[in-house]
Design a protein around this motif. Structure first.
Motif: not given
Length: 294
Positions: A185-186, A194-198, A216-217, A275-277
């Motif tokens: 995650e970021f 998180a702003l975005a995570g996987a 998962g997102l 990028a997280m994925v």
């Protein structure tokens, strides 16, 4: 600020709790660790006439192995999950996601069920539950039922639980070996949402090809979600055939409802999500193929 006035209830058992929920209706709200609810009450973003405290309901706590799965009681703290050697060995993805939740003070009070029932789109546990095909147990005066994670999370802070239902536990099925798991995650600062995570889980068959795959997102829409199209594309392939960057792009392709806010526009979040994925995919594949995590 202070919360609006409410009446406090401290039931001793789950049956007593759901009886209260049935009697009090939508004026009642259960509280476990209170790490999400208390700030909302203090800021008056939410208001309830009755708070039903679960701290004395001991039957809702605990971690146990059950028929090829691990069941975790709803009021089990995140810190207890983080300390559990059983969870680390049997449900590694849950164990690895836990240290990313806030700070240790939050994890010492925050609960597994509280995070799942709150259903924040940027939270780690809903994404883990979706990725691992967890089943969530609910209780009401009408009886018990089990809700697959895929049908549990409906939208922002919204779940399939009825107003008079209590989340009592979550059951995480075990994955066969060889397998690999990773979460990335970021966030702007450590401990922030998180702003975005996987979250990624990969299982291999006897020939070393992917026979089970889940991506998962979170932080990328009104609720955690699965990248189903990417998962289907990857089944049957050799785990190191496809570029991780391409998999990241595929997982985010066609994703709608990505938020734009003061933390960043939708396009930025999607690039970060891809990028997280990619990062999580590389780590999960490395573990599945070589048995090396990290």
């Amino acid at each position: 600020m202070k919360p609006a006035p409410f009446e406090y209830h401290a039931p001793a058992g789950a049956d007593e709790t759901v009886a209260l929920l049935a009697e009090l209706g939508d004026e009642a709200k259960v509280i476990a660790g209170g790490q999400s609810l208390v700030p909302m009450l203090a800021l008056r973003l939410a208001s309830f006439g009755h708070l039903v405290d679960l701290r004395h309901v001991r039957e809702l706590r605990g971690i146990e192995h059950r028929d090829g799965a691990v069941r975790i009681g709803a009021t089990t703290t995140q810190a207890a999950v983080q300390r559990s050697e059983h969870v680390h060995g049997a449900v590694p993805l849950l164990a690895r996601a836990t240290p990313l939740i806030g700070h240790f003070q939050i994890r010492s009070r925050g609960t597994v069920g509280g995070s799942l029932a709150h259903a924040d789109a940027a939270a780690e546990y809903p994404a883990v539950a979706l990725t691992l095909d967890a089943e969530l147990e609910a209780l009401s005066v009408r009886g018990r039922r089990t809700i697959p994670a895929a049908r549990f999370f409906r939208g922002t802070w919204t779940t399939a639980l009825a107003e008079d239902e209590l989340l009592t536990g979550a059951v995480f099925p075990l994955w066969h070996r060889p397998r690999g798991f990773a979460v990335e995650e970021f966030a702007r600062r450590r401990g922030d949402f998180a702003l975005a995570g996987a979250t990624v889980a990969v299982g291999l068959d006897a020939a070393g090809r992917i026979d089970r795959c889940a991506i998962g997102l979170f932080g990328l829409g009104p609720a955690a979600r699965r990248a189903r199209a990417a998962e289907t594309e990857l089944l049957g392939s050799a785990p190191e055939e496809d570029s991780a960057d391409d998999i990241g792009e595929l997982a985010l392709a066609g994703l709608d409802s990505v938020p734009s806010d003061l933390h960043g526009p939708a396009g930025y979040r999607k690039r970060v999500g891809a990028a997280m994925v990619a990062r999580a995919w590389r780590r999960a594949v490395r573990e599945a193929v070589h048995g090396i995590h990290g």
